[in-house]
Structure formats: structure tokens, C-alpha cells
Design a protein around this motif. Structure first.
Motif, mmCIF file in Angstrom:
data_model
loop_
_atom_site.group_PDB
_atom_site.id
_atom_site.type_symbol
_atom_site.label_atom_id
_atom_site.label_comp_id
_atom_site.label_asym_id
_atom_site.label_seq_id
_atom_site.Cartn_x
_atom_site.Cartn_y
_atom_site.Cartn_z
ATOM 1 N N PRO A 54 0.849 -1.043 0.159
ATOM 2 C CA PRO A 54 -0.297 0.260 0.088
ATOM 3 C C PRO A 54 0.798 1.546 -0.406
ATOM 4 O O PRO A 54 0.750 2.350 -0.778
ATOM 5 C CB PRO A 54 -1.034 0.214 1.175
ATOM 6 N N GLU A 55 2.198 1.477 0.653
ATOM 7 C CA GLU A 55 3.236 2.460 0.526
ATOM 8 C C GLU A 55 3.534 2.851 -0.983
ATOM 9 O O GLU A 55 3.356 4.227 -1.099
ATOM 10 C CB GLU A 55 4.034 2.258 1.443
ATOM 11 N N VAL B 73 1.433 2.380 -3.260
ATOM 12 C CA VAL B 73 0.495 2.921 -3.864
ATOM 13 C C VAL B 73 0.780 4.644 -3.877
ATOM 14 O O VAL B 73 -0.163 5.641 -4.116
ATOM 15 C CB VAL B 73 -0.962 2.811 -3.883
ATOM 16 N N THR B 74 0.760 4.696 -2.819
ATOM 17 C CA THR B 74 0.955 6.472 -1.968
ATOM 18 C C THR B 74 1.728 7.007 -2.555
ATOM 19 O O THR B 74 1.682 8.217 -3.053
ATOM 20 C CB THR B 74 1.178 5.948 -0.738
ATOM 21 N N PRO C 71 -3.710 8.326 2.147
ATOM 22 C CA PRO C 71 -4.852 7.381 2.240
ATOM 23 C C PRO C 71 -5.332 8.315 3.764
ATOM 24 O O PRO C 71 -4.375 8.480 4.016
ATOM 25 C CB PRO C 71 -4.386 6.208 1.923
ATOM 26 N N SER D 94 -5.006 2.345 5.462
ATOM 27 C CA SER D 94 -4.837 1.703 4.415
ATOM 28 C C SER D 94 -4.653 0.240 5.635
ATOM 29 O O SER D 94 -4.234 0.207 6.743
ATOM 30 C CB SER D 94 -3.196 1.856 3.778
ATOM 31 N N ARG E 198 -1.743 -3.683 5.894
ATOM 32 C CA ARG E 198 -1.269 -4.805 4.863
ATOM 33 C C ARG E 198 -2.161 -6.291 5.208
ATOM 34 O O ARG E 198 -2.013 -6.550 6.404
ATOM 35 C CB ARG E 198 0.538 -4.350 5.548
ATOM 36 N N HIS F 129 -4.245 -6.258 1.135
ATOM 37 C CA HIS F 129 -3.484 -5.274 1.335
ATOM 38 C C HIS F 129 -4.493 -4.185 1.010
ATOM 39 O O HIS F 129 -5.986 -5.095 -0.004
ATOM 40 C CB HIS F 129 -2.488 -5.225 0.104
ATOM 41 N N TRP G 165 -5.922 0.259 0.695
ATOM 42 C CA TRP G 165 -5.203 1.157 0.774
ATOM 43 C C TRP G 165 -7.012 2.146 0.117
ATOM 44 O O TRP G 165 -7.575 2.039 -0.952
ATOM 45 C CB TRP G 165 -5.018 1.602 -1.011
ATOM 46 N N CYS H 38 -3.702 -3.861 -9.652
ATOM 47 C CA CYS H 38 -4.494 -3.031 -8.515
ATOM 48 C C CYS H 38 -5.776 -2.821 -8.613
ATOM 49 O O CYS H 38 -6.238 -2.981 -10.198
ATOM 50 C CB CYS H 38 -4.675 -1.825 -8.212
#
Length: 143
Positions: free
Chosen positions: A25-26, A28-29, A36, A39, A41, A58, A60, A99
Motif C-alpha cells: 500500500p505504501e 500506491v501512496t 490515504p 491503509s 497490509r 492489502h 488503500w 490493482c
């Protein structure tokens, strides 16, 4: 266009949900340049009741809930879309990488009738980013 007092709605908000598969997810950020609302994990421990359990996937999430004060779902959807306005290429790249994403709208009916509205302009913006939109609709609570 907006009716912030939307008379048939008790409460509403929108959430951009991204399930990035094996992508952290990090990442994606970093890709979106957006922090977000929440999120998760895979393996994180959550406890929404007396029972704790590991998160299976995971996730987000970007929510309008505490940012937009309106009973008109269109305003909430536009807020999410405005956050993504310059991120189309990143959104499509994340989708190509596996995703899964959509916008989910919570909508609580005030009196048991009526419903949310989506404008043609919003439908176009959603289609341009290959984003599905769906509604989680509830009837009024009993007193």
C-alpha cells in the motif's frame, strides 16, 4: 448542481478503494502522491469487536467522510475525482499492474425512499479512469 441538504438522505460518503494485490500500500501512496485516509497490509491485526483477526489482503482507502459536509453524494464523488484529476496515468498504471479499484458510496435513506444521483460528467470522469462506482444503500434506522 449540488443539493447539500439532499432531503431524502440522512448520511453519505464516498471511498476510493484500491486493492493492490502483491503491491505494498505504501507504493500506491508513492505512485499517486496522495496520503490515504486508511491503509492495511495483509497480516495486520484488526479488532472491530472482541475478536482480533489478521487482515487477509492489502488495501488503500481514500474517504470523503470526514472531509465533505454534504448529503449530496455527487459532492463526495467529485471530491474523490478531484483528488485524482492529475493522476489518470498513475491510476491506469496501477490497474495494469493488477490493482483492483472502485469508488464505493455509502448512502443512508432518511425516509425510506429517494436515492443518490450521479451526473453524466461524473460518469465520464469515472470511465476515463476505468473506475467502477457502486452504492451501499441502507433504509432509515428504527427509533
Amino acid at each position: 448542481m449540488y443539493n447539500d441538504e439532499y432531503p431524502t438522505c440522512e448520511a453519505t460518503y464516498a471511498t476510493l478503494r484500491i486493492y493492490p494485490g502483491e503491491i505494498d500500500p505504501e507504493s500506491v501512496t508513492e505512485c499517486l502522491g496522495i496520503v490515504p485516509s486508511r491503509s492495511q497490509r495483509r497480516g495486520d491485526i484488526i479488532s472491530k469487536s472482541s475478536r482480533a483477526r489478521p487482515v487477509p489482503i492489502h488495501g488503500w482507502f481514500l474517504k470523503s467522510e470526514e472531509t465533505i459536509d454534504s448529503k449530496d453524494t455527487r459532492r463526495h464523488i467529485d471530491w474523490i475525482l478531484d483528488q485524482l484529476a492529475t493522476k489518470r496515468d498513475a491510476i491506469l498504471s496501477l490497474q495494469r499492474a493488477g490493482c483492483k479499484m472502485d469508488i464505493s458510496c455509502y448512502w443512508l435513506s432518511k425516509d425510506g425512499h429517494g436515492g443518490p444521483t450521479v451526473s453524466p460528467a461524473q460518469m465520464k470522469r469515472l470511465a476515463d479512469m476505468n473506475l467502477e462506482l457502486w452504492f451501499d444503500i441502507y433504509g432509515p434506522y428504527d427509533d
